[in-house]
Design a protein around this motif. Structure first.
Motif, PDB file in Angstrom:
ATOM      1  N   ALA A 180       0.848  -1.196   0.000  1.00 22.71           N
ATOM      2  CA  ALA A 180       0.000   0.000   0.000  1.00 22.71           C
ATOM      3  C   ALA A 180       0.886   1.250   0.000  1.00 22.71           C
ATOM      4  CB  ALA A 180      -0.911  -0.002   1.217  1.00 22.71           C
ATOM      5  N   GLN A 181       0.536   2.211  -0.851  1.00 26.82           N
ATOM      6  CA  GLN A 181       1.242   3.484  -0.911  1.00 26.82           C
ATOM      7  C   GLN A 181       0.298   4.611  -0.501  1.00 26.82           C
ATOM      8  OE1 GLN A 181       4.433   3.520  -1.362  1.00 26.82           O
ATOM      9  NE2 GLN A 181       4.733   1.423  -2.141  1.00 26.82           N
ATOM     10  N   THR A 182       0.854   5.737  -0.070  1.00 33.90           N
ATOM     11  CA  THR A 182       0.039   6.822   0.476  1.00 33.90           C
ATOM     12  C   THR A 182      -0.256   7.933  -0.522  1.00 33.90           C
ATOM     13  OG1 THR A 182       2.034   7.896   1.328  1.00 33.90           O
ATOM     14  CG2 THR A 182       0.866   6.379   2.805  1.00 33.90           C
ATOM     15  N   SER A 183       0.309   7.861  -1.725  1.00 36.77           N
ATOM     16  CA  SER A 183       0.079   8.897  -2.736  1.00 36.77           C
ATOM     17  C   SER A 183       0.440   8.355  -4.107  1.00 36.77           C
ATOM     18  CB  SER A 183       0.929  10.142  -2.433  1.00 36.77           C
ATOM     19  OG  SER A 183       2.306   9.854  -2.626  1.00 36.77           O
ATOM     20  N   SER A 204       2.690  -2.447  -6.208  1.00 35.86           N
ATOM     21  CA  SER A 204       2.087  -1.621  -5.167  1.00 35.86           C
ATOM     22  C   SER A 204       0.724  -1.130  -5.613  1.00 35.86           C
ATOM     23  CB  SER A 204       2.986  -0.419  -4.845  1.00 35.86           C
ATOM     24  OG  SER A 204       4.274  -0.827  -4.416  1.00 35.86           O
ATOM     25  N   TYR A 214      -2.490   2.107  -4.652  1.00 39.55           N
ATOM     26  CA  TYR A 214      -2.910   3.320  -3.940  1.00 39.55           C
ATOM     27  C   TYR A 214      -4.393   3.515  -4.188  1.00 39.55           C
ATOM     28  CZ  TYR A 214      -3.845   8.278  -3.188  1.00 39.55           C
ATOM     29  OH  TYR A 214      -4.413   9.460  -2.796  1.00 39.55           O
ATOM     30  N   GLY A 258      -7.711   6.108  -3.752  1.00 42.98           N
ATOM     31  CA  GLY A 258      -8.123   7.478  -3.497  1.00 42.98           C
ATOM     32  C   GLY A 258      -9.269   7.890  -4.388  1.00 42.98           C
TER      33      GLY A 258
END
Length: 210
Positions: A158-161, A172, A174, A176
């Motif tokens: 998991a990535q945050t951006s 990976s 993400y 949003g």
């Protein structure tokens, strides 16, 4: 996809001749050949397979055969009535359509199709889950998939951006604004269709779901 190693077919050494699906070809890397319905591309070319996750519904079993009727007493026994054949099982529902889009062009994919490493592709479908795999790309090459309506990935980091996703060196994802983005990184495997490909290495893959 055909690898024209010496350029004897397309006139471009070490190029790939691919179907002009609007997803693989790129003006920076490809020469479009309208008469061939194809493109001649340079770069790291591979194949992506994307399909609805899970098995389709199976048809139900056929109806049981009716018992054979016995002949009447006294007179010679009549021929019994033949048992009824079981009915055929019904077919499962058709798989949901999957549409890929890139650079303003759309393509309904069935099975696998050619892809250029380092590209970003939007994939739209009503399927509850999708299986995505990459084969024939160089080890470490990647493709990013934008998946509106999907929310989770079975594997990956998991990535945050989006910046962090694009910088990631391994598979990976993400999430949003109601969309899941997946960066699928090739392990260099899957040069042949099937479970195991180049050197027996399965292609890189991931499953996403709503």
């Amino acid at each position: 996809m055909f690898h024209d190693k010496d350029g004897s077919i397309a006139g471009v050494p070490d190029s790939y001749i691919v179907i002009d699906n609007g997803i693989a070809d790129d003006p920076e890397h490809c020469q479009i050949k309208p008469d061939w319905n194809a493109a001649v591309c340079k770069g790291d070319m591979g194949r992506v397979q994307i399909g609805a996750g899970g098995a389709g519904g199976r048809g139900g079993p056929g109806a049981p055969a009716a018992p054979v009727a016995a002949g009447g007493p006294g007179a010679a026994g009549g021929r019994g009535v033949a048992g009824a054949l079981g009915g055929p099982g019904g077919r499962g529902a058709a798989a949901p359509q999957i549409t890929l889009s890139r650079n303003g062009r759309k393509f309904n994919v069935s099975g696998d199709t050619t892809v250029l490493a380092g590209t970003e592709i939007r994939a739209e479908s009503e399927a509850p889950a999708l299986n995505i795999s990459l084969r024939e790309l160089d080890n470490g090459s990647w493709v990013i998939f934008e998946l509106p309506g999907y929310s989770s990935a079975a594997t990956g980091t998991a990535q945050t951006s989006m910046d962090a996703l694009r910088s990631a060196s391994s598979t990976s994802y993400y999430r949003g604004e109601g969309t899941l983005w997946v960066k699928l990184v090739s392990n260099g495997g899957g040069a042949r269709a099937g479970a195991a490909g180049r050197g027996g290495v399965p292609p890189s893959s991931i499953q996403v779901s709503r």
